[in-house]
Design an enzyme around this catalytic site. Structure first.
Site, short mmCIF file in Angstrom:
data_model
loop_
_atom_site.label_atom_id
_atom_site.label_comp_id
_atom_site.label_asym_id
_atom_site.label_seq_id
_atom_site.Cartn_x
_atom_site.Cartn_y
_atom_site.Cartn_z
N GLU A 11 0.84 -1.21 0.00
CA GLU A 11 0.00 0.00 0.00
C GLU A 11 0.87 1.26 0.00
O GLU A 11 1.88 1.32 0.70
CB GLU A 11 -0.89 -0.02 1.25
CG GLU A 11 -1.78 1.20 1.36
CD GLU A 11 -2.71 1.13 2.56
OE1 GLU A 11 -3.39 0.11 2.74
OE2 GLU A 11 -2.75 2.12 3.32
N THR A 42 -3.91 4.97 -1.15
CA THR A 42 -4.89 5.52 -0.22
C THR A 42 -5.57 6.76 -0.78
O THR A 42 -5.09 7.42 -1.71
CB THR A 42 -4.24 5.87 1.14
OG1 THR A 42 -3.25 6.86 0.92
CG2 THR A 42 -3.63 4.66 1.79
N HIS A 144 -12.77 -1.39 15.57
CA HIS A 144 -12.64 -0.02 15.06
C HIS A 144 -12.71 0.94 16.26
O HIS A 144 -13.49 0.73 17.19
CB HIS A 144 -13.80 0.25 14.08
CG HIS A 144 -13.70 1.60 13.44
ND1 HIS A 144 -14.37 2.70 13.93
CD2 HIS A 144 -12.99 2.04 12.37
CE1 HIS A 144 -14.09 3.74 13.17
NE2 HIS A 144 -13.26 3.37 12.22
N LYS A 160 -20.87 -5.72 5.92
CA LYS A 160 -20.07 -5.26 4.79
C LYS A 160 -19.73 -6.41 3.86
O LYS A 160 -19.77 -6.29 2.64
CB LYS A 160 -18.76 -4.70 5.37
CG LYS A 160 -18.33 -3.42 4.87
CD LYS A 160 -17.29 -2.67 5.65
CE LYS A 160 -16.37 -3.30 6.64
NZ LYS A 160 -15.38 -2.33 7.17
N GLN A 171 -6.78 -3.67 9.62
CA GLN A 171 -5.94 -2.66 10.27
C GLN A 171 -4.71 -3.40 10.80
O GLN A 171 -4.79 -4.60 11.10
CB GLN A 171 -6.73 -2.01 11.41
CG GLN A 171 -6.02 -0.89 12.11
CD GLN A 171 -5.59 0.19 11.12
OE1 GLN A 171 -4.53 0.07 10.51
NE2 GLN A 171 -6.41 1.22 10.95
#
Ligand code: FAD
Length: 282
Positions: A11, A42, A144, A160, A171
């Site tokens: 990423e 991102t 989260h 989701k 994460q």
């Protein structure tokens, strides 16, 4: 790929300057040798990095030659903004998107988006573009930071996945058990999409601590204490960080993780050092 043919992804964030863009392309070319499944880029929620991001995505995809996956967040964008971006990416041959709610940068005020959560964005993308895009969503083994508790967050993740996500990226975390626990609970709910651990190489304690506080990732005390003791000795921090993260990856892969997603922060070496260790060990 590692020796075991484990898929890896890297990423990046869109650089703000020409020099940063050139450096990123050089970094991406080095990482391309590891035959990643994709590069992801991102997105600054509210479109703050939209142009730079589009350019980065297309450059990685077309010039570096690794499939690039833009992150897309809905918190600050209208349906029309999102539709325009989706059509553009589809026309440019992009085939994968990381679909997120996003966080508005501080100072940008209230969310102005029409979609409130990532599950609504996944539904929207499916309604607009059918199965064209492979959709990744975010997962939070340690919960989260805004979730009231683990169970609620888990149900929201499941929502989701059911909305049409193909795969998830977590994460980052430093405790493999939280990943295995999260995956077990998702499987118990009958969801079988791959959940790829997000891996954050350790290179700078101050930045890592600040970032971890914001995103709710726990740095175990023994790691924190050791990093604090190294002070400004960046060589020792890198050596220790590579060792810790390589062992974490080993455990994750041995426990069945289907791949690894590296948060590179636009640097090749820290991720590469871990990948090399994994290759050497297998
Ligand atoms: P959601 O899945 O929508 O969840 C957000 C919160 O709302 C959670 O607390 C959840 O429990 C709750 N929730 C979810 N659905 C519902 C619902 N239907 N009803 C009620 N509550 C609900 N941020 C960026 O700005 N740009 C990026 O490029 C970016 N890339 C990321 C990549 C990865 C792999 C990860 C893990 C995170 C990334 N982030 C990025 C950070 C992310 O945008 C934030 O963590 C954000 O706060 C949540 O996004 P999400 O897609 O996980 O949101």
């Amino acid at each position: 790929m590692t020796n075991r043919n484990i898929p890896i992804n890297f990423e990046f964030f869109p650089p703000k300057t020409e020099a940063g863009q050139a450096k990123l392309v050089a970094v991406a070319n080095v990482l391309a040798d590891e035959q990643p499944e994709f590069f992801s880029v991102t997105y600054g929620a509210g479109g703050s990095t939209r142009d730079g991001m589009r350019r980065t995505v297309l450059q990685l995809n077309n010039e570096v030659g690794v499939p690039a996956a833009p992150h897309l967040s809905c918190v600050g964008d209208s349906r029309e903004d999102l539709r325009t971006l989706l059509n553009d990416y589809r026309a440019q041959g992009i085939q994968r998107i990381v679909a997120l709610r996003g966080d508005l940068p501080s100072g940008m005020g209230h969310a102005s988006g029409e979609l409130r959560y990532a599950n609504e964005l996944v539904e929207f993308i499916r309604a607009e573009t059918g199965d064209h895009f492979k959709l990744e969503v975010a997962a939070y083994p340690e919960s989260h930071p805004q979730a009231p508790n683990f169970e609620t967050d888990l149900q929201n993740f499941i929502r989701k996945a059911r909305a049409g996500a193909d795969s998830a990226i977590t994460q980052y975390f430093f405790n493999a058990d939280c990943y295995f626990h999260f995956v077990d609970r998702v499987r118990q709910a009958g969801i079988d999409i791959p959940i790829i651990p997000g891996i954050m190489p350790i290179t700078n304690y101050t930045k890592l601590a600040r970032f971890s506080d914001a995103c709710g990732a726990e740095i175990p005390r023994w790691i924190r204490k050791q990093l604090e003791a190294y002070g400004d000795d960046s060589d020792s921090i890198s050596a220790f960080g590579t060792e810790v993260i390589s062992q974490l990856c080993e455990r994750l892969l041995d426990g069945g993780a289907p791949g690894l997603h590296f948060y590179t922060l636009n640097q090749a070496e820290p991720s590469l050092a871990v990948v090399r260790n994994l290759q050497g060990d297998r």
